[in-house]
Structure formats: C-alpha cells, structure tokens
Motif scaffolding. Structure first.
Motif, PDB file in Angstrom:
ATOM      1  N   ARG A   8       0.773  -1.219   0.073  1.00 49.63           N
ATOM      2  CA  ARG A   8       0.051   0.116  -0.126  1.00 49.63           C
ATOM      3  C   ARG A   8       0.827   1.153  -0.038  1.00 49.63           C
ATOM      4  NH1 ARG A   8      -3.269  -2.890   3.740  1.00 49.63           N
ATOM      5  NH2 ARG A   8      -2.180  -1.670   5.468  1.00 49.63           N
ATOM      6  N   GLU A   9       1.933   1.285   0.607  1.00 47.73           N
ATOM      7  CA  GLU A   9       2.922   2.243   0.863  1.00 47.73           C
ATOM      8  C   GLU A   9       3.738   2.649  -0.232  1.00 47.73           C
ATOM      9  OE1 GLU A   9       3.037   4.744   3.495  1.00 47.73           O
ATOM     10  OE2 GLU A   9       1.313   3.535   4.103  1.00 47.73           O
ATOM     11  N   TYR A  10       4.397   1.649  -1.072  1.00 49.37           N
ATOM     12  CA  TYR A  10       5.309   1.812  -1.819  1.00 49.37           C
ATOM     13  C   TYR A  10       4.880   1.007  -3.195  1.00 49.37           C
ATOM     14  CZ  TYR A  10       7.918   2.583   2.246  1.00 49.37           C
ATOM     15  OH  TYR A  10       8.327   3.024   3.467  1.00 49.37           O
ATOM     16  N   SER A  11       5.703   1.676  -4.311  1.00 48.10           N
ATOM     17  CA  SER A  11       5.264   1.246  -5.760  1.00 48.10           C
ATOM     18  C   SER A  11       6.267   0.064  -6.042  1.00 48.10           C
ATOM     19  CB  SER A  11       5.757   2.219  -6.685  1.00 48.10           C
ATOM     20  OG  SER A  11       6.957   2.747  -6.764  1.00 48.10           O
ATOM     21  N   LEU A  12       6.100  -0.825  -6.809  1.00 52.17           N
ATOM     22  CA  LEU A  12       6.773  -2.103  -7.222  1.00 52.17           C
ATOM     23  C   LEU A  12       8.378  -1.630  -7.573  1.00 52.17           C
ATOM     24  CD1 LEU A  12       6.959  -5.078  -7.703  1.00 52.17           C
ATOM     25  CD2 LEU A  12       6.178  -4.413 -10.081  1.00 52.17           C
TER      26      LEU A  12
END
Length: 75
Positions: A8-12
C-alpha cells in the motif's frame, strides 16, 4: 509494517530498488568477508536500479557535455 502495508505504501519500482540495494550490500559484505580469508569472488554483478544501461550511457554523455560547456564558460 505488515507485508500488505508495504504494497500500500510503496510502488513496485521502489520495492525493487530497495531490494537491489539490500542484495548489493549483502554481496559486498560477503565479498569483504571472503577477502579477509583470502578468497576472491567473481566480479560484482550489475545491479538494476530501475533503468537500463542505455539510459546510463545517455546520462553519462549528457553529463560530459554539461561539464564541457561549464569549462568553456569559465574560460
């Protein structure tokens, strides 16, 4: 942080970059410890931090052109 919270917090892309930084750190630590015992590991692999080598080459060319322009302006 829960595993789902990470997504939820970070992109891939951010997760891949941090994972590559961690793997590079582990490799360098392992190479250091091996060197203490007189063992030489293979050459360090090239780490992919989210951009291709052609982008790096272009960025290096742009940096060299910028440095040349700055030196010409200073004269």
């Amino acid at each position: 942080m829960s595993p789902l919270g990470v997504w939820r917090e970070y992109s891939l892309r951010q997760i891949v970059i941090v994972a590559n930084l961690a793997m590079r750190g582990r490799y360098r630590e392992r190479a250091f410890l091996a060197a203490l015992h007189g063992v030489k590991l293979d050459e360090e692999p090239e780490w992919n931090f989210g951009f291709s080598s052609s982008q790096r080459e272009r960025e290096l060319e742009e940096l060299q052109a910028y440095i040349a322009r700055k030196k010409a302006q200073q004269r």
